[in-house]
Design a protein around this motif. Structure first.
Motif, short mmCIF file in Angstrom:
data_model
loop_
_atom_site.label_atom_id
_atom_site.label_comp_id
_atom_site.label_asym_id
_atom_site.label_seq_id
_atom_site.Cartn_x
_atom_site.Cartn_y
_atom_site.Cartn_z
N ARG A 28 -4.64 5.70 -6.57
CA ARG A 28 -4.90 5.66 -5.13
C ARG A 28 -6.19 4.88 -4.83
O ARG A 28 -6.28 4.20 -3.82
CB ARG A 28 -5.02 7.09 -4.60
N GLY A 55 -6.43 0.43 -4.71
CA GLY A 55 -6.24 -0.45 -3.56
C GLY A 55 -7.07 -0.09 -2.35
O GLY A 55 -6.80 -0.62 -1.26
N SER A 56 -8.05 0.77 -2.51
CA SER A 56 -8.87 1.16 -1.35
C SER A 56 -9.68 -0.03 -0.87
O SER A 56 -10.41 -0.67 -1.64
CB SER A 56 -9.80 2.31 -1.74
N ARG A 76 0.82 4.17 -2.88
CA ARG A 76 0.62 5.58 -2.55
C ARG A 76 1.82 6.43 -2.97
O ARG A 76 1.65 7.58 -3.39
CB ARG A 76 0.34 5.73 -1.05
N PHE A 129 -6.92 -4.03 -4.83
CA PHE A 129 -6.03 -3.51 -5.87
C PHE A 129 -6.06 -4.41 -7.10
O PHE A 129 -6.23 -3.93 -8.23
CB PHE A 129 -4.60 -3.40 -5.35
N GLY A 155 0.82 -1.21 0.00
CA GLY A 155 0.00 0.00 0.00
C GLY A 155 0.85 1.26 0.00
O GLY A 155 0.55 2.24 -0.70
N PHE A 199 -5.50 -0.09 2.93
CA PHE A 199 -5.15 -0.66 1.63
C PHE A 199 -5.45 -2.15 1.63
O PHE A 199 -5.25 -2.84 2.62
CB PHE A 199 -3.68 -0.43 1.32
#
Length: 669
Positions: free
Chosen positions: A503, A506-507, A273, A525, A269, A520
């Motif tokens: 961004r 992978g939330s 980012r 993702f 994660g 993450f």
């Protein structure tokens, strides 16, 4: 049964339940005295300390007897009997007394307590054996023989399991020979387990399912993703992955695997980012939506740039066609005649459906041509400069039709096309004018096509977030809308959009989010990455630098690897692992309390082995070392074990030290 025997059995903790009831009934009737009071805490502590001292003395005596007893017994057997006073009393000549028995007598003379009950006796046997093992290893080190203490944990485990096996055999009435065999078999248990572990690790060392190059490629992908793989992830071998799945659910290793899984997800994660922040810091759907609106319809945006560039290209035609050049408007007149002619049989209805603004434009054009004719022009013609300005005005109406439209865009485009056709027909008389006209019209046509694709995006109601969502619509199948949007934005604006997309990939799902909303998920993702079509990935990522797309591809490769081997990281609630650990702990306690010390020792040894295995499977240095062994010849592996030992020493890594000892003592073949 004799009351004294009952009381003795009660004191030693071996009285069966039925006889316990009998004893309680006898006490109730006053036939037997009350049960002795339970000793206090200090008395119990003192007793356990005394027992520990006895076990130490007896263990040392047993160790000494290994060398002394065979000699003493042989001398006793060969030497003539000495008929002294003791022989006169007993009728027998004194025999050789084993050192272990002498040590027990010494403990009695000192006044140390004796073990009572099967539990204390079992613990005593194991403790004496451990004392002997410890003294033997210490003596080996003192005598310059470190091999005698090469694997203290394995030797201690063998001692415990051997002693427990002997105790179980004794409790079941086995002969001394059978007890010896049971002790030998029990002592071999940890060694057999270590050999099996060594064989499994040797199989991993030899690679098997992946070449060194493939393993290194996987390790590189995880490195790009900001983390390191496990052995199962690096080798992609079914055996290693199955072992990791097992380790994730057993005591001693489940915590190690869960901790590594969480750390690995956090590291990936962070890498995602970092890639997003490299384009635009803290970009989100709202910021991306505003960038799209500004980049397309705002000051200096695409619409404004498009109009300006189109005017410049059309102005270049002026170099080859003077402004007073007469342009026949045959196509334009034909267009107005067609849209203003009532439909036969429905004249009244079609008249109402006709666009009044368009009819007014047609009537005004007729008036302008009459005025031009009166000023000396030709019938049905207007000067080129006037026709060009009319077409420009129509083009601006088309560009603004998404916001304010008095005339349907389709009819405006037809009018624009008719005016362009008339200009082209006139320009065709001069090759240079004709070429300049084609360039201008091709640009305008492409710009209008793009504008049609993006107008539905910028006109989307609901705020900038909806604009962002509209821009990404259809990206699973293709990227026509997204391509139009991204091509219309300036580089800085496009970076904001791409950053927000990366961004969001992978939330984590809302159910797994933290209080900050930035948790993450590797699973999210990979799922979202696979939802993007190849065309969408090309539009979003290929313009963002020479390595940006490759980095995301490597991260996707790593997350795919994690998912394929994710039996290790599944069951997020931890119910399976928790149940297994609870069962194991309960089994170990039950085995201990019921006198099955071999089973209890085996469980403890298994937990320790699982812990070491999990630490090795997740050790980055061990994984890198393993990747280099897949092509090493068999005869060279012993030297590679030395390399592993050196790496352990340089890095002060106890896990690698244990691995090197395991390979070295079991033999890597």
């Amino acid at each position: 049964m004799n009351a004294e025997l009952l009381l003795e059995a009660e004191r030693r903790g071996i009285l069966p339940p039925a006889q316990q009831d009998m004893l309680a009934e006898a006490r109730r009737r006053g036939l037997i005295g009350a049960a002795p009071e339970e000793p206090g805490m200090l008395q119990q502590i003192g007793r356990q300390a005394g027992l520990a001292g006895r076990y130490a003395i007896e263990g040392a005596g047993n160790l000494l007897g290994i060398a002394a007893d065979p000699i003493g017994q042989t001398i006793d057997y060969l030497a003539p009997r000495n008929h002294d006073l003791s022989s006169l009393v007993t009728g027998e000549a004194p025999r050789y007394q084993r050192t272990g028995e002498s040590a027990s007598q010494l403990a009695d003379w000192i006044g140390l307590p004796k073990p009572e009950g099967s539990l204390e006796e079992g613990i005593g046997n194991a403790s004496r054996a451990l004392v002997g093992t410890g003294l033997m290893m210490g003596g080996g080190l003192a005598a310059g023989a470190p091999q005698m203490a090469a694997q203290p944990l394995s030797q201690a485990a063998s001692t415990l399991t051997g002693s427990a096996a002997q105790e179980i055999a004794k409790a079941r009435g086995a002969t001394e020979g059978e007890q010896t065999l049971a002790a030998l078999a029990g002592g071999l248990g940890p060694s057999v387990a270590a050999a099996a572990g060594g064989a499994a690790l040797r199989g991993a060392v030899r690679g098997g399912e992946q070449s060194r190059q493939a393993m290194q490629s996987t390790i590189d992908a995880f490195q790009t993703a900001g983390t390191t793989p496990t052995v199962g992830q690096a080798t992609e071998g079914r055996t290693a992955q199955a072992l990791e799945s097992l380790l994730a659910r057993v005591p001693g290793s489940a915590g190690v695997m869960a901790k590594f899984a969480g750390k690995q997800a956090d590291q990936i994660g962070d890498a995602v980012r970092a890639n997003a922040d490299g384009l635009a810091v803290n970009a989100n759907p709202a910021a991306a939506g505003r960038a799209i609106e500004r980049g397309i319809a705002g000051p200096g945006g695409f619409v404004e740039r498009f109009k300006s560039q189109a005017r410049d290209l059309y102005d270049r035609v002026d170099q080859f066609m003077p402004g007073d050049t007469q342009v026949p408007l045959r196509a334009t007149q034909s267009f107005f005649a067609r849209v203003s002619t009532p439909t036969k049989g429905a004249e009244a209805t079609s008249a109402l459906l006709a666009n009044p603004k368009l009819s007014a434009i047609g009537n005004a054009l007729d008036e302008d041509m009459k005025s031009a004719l009166a000023a000396g022009g030709q019938s049905g013609q207007l000067p080129y400069e006037a026709v060009k300005q009319l077409r420009t005005r129509v083009g601006e109406m088309i560009a603004n039709a998404g916001l304010v439209s008095d005339v349907p865009r389709g009819e405006l485009k037809q009018l624009y096309g008719a005016l362009s056709q008339d200009i082209r027909n006139q320009a065709a008389r001069d090759p240079k004018a004709f070429a300049a006209t084609n360039r201008a019209e091709n640009y305008y046509r492409a710009g209008m096509d793009r504008l049609e694709r993006v107008e539905a995006v910028v006109d989307r109601a609901g705020g900038p977030e909806k604009v962002f969502q509209a821009a990404l619509s259809g990206t699973r199948e293709g990227a026509s809308t997204l391509h139009g949007v991204m091509q219309s934005l300036k580089p800085e604006e496009a970076k904001i959009v791409t950053s927000a997309v990366v961004r969001r990939l992978g939330s984590a799902n809302p159910s797994a989010q933290n209080e900050l909303g930035d948790a993450f998920s590797t699973e999210s993702f990979l799922t979202n990455w696979n939802k993007l079509s190849g065309a969408a990935k090309q539009v979003l990522f290929d313009r963002m630098g020479p390595t940006f797309r490759n980095d995301l591809d490597q991260i996707a490769k790593a997350t795919s690897n994690v998912r394929d081997g994710s039996m290790v990281f599944r069951n997020p609630a931890g119910t399976a692992g928790a149940a297994t650990q609870a069962t194991t702990a309960a089994t170990a306690v039950t085995a201990l309390l019921s006198g099955h010390y071999g089973a209890a020792a085996g469980i403890v040894a298994g937990v320790a082995a699982a812990n070491l295995s999990a630490r090795l499977m997740t050790n980055p240095t061990f994984v890198r070392w393993l990747a280099r062994q897949t092509t090493v010849p068999v005869h060279a592996l012993p030297s590679q074990v030395s390399v592993l030992a050196n790496m352990a020493e340089r890095g002060s890594d106890p896990d690698l030290t244990d691995a090197a000892q395991l390979f070295g003592n079991q033999g890597v073949q």
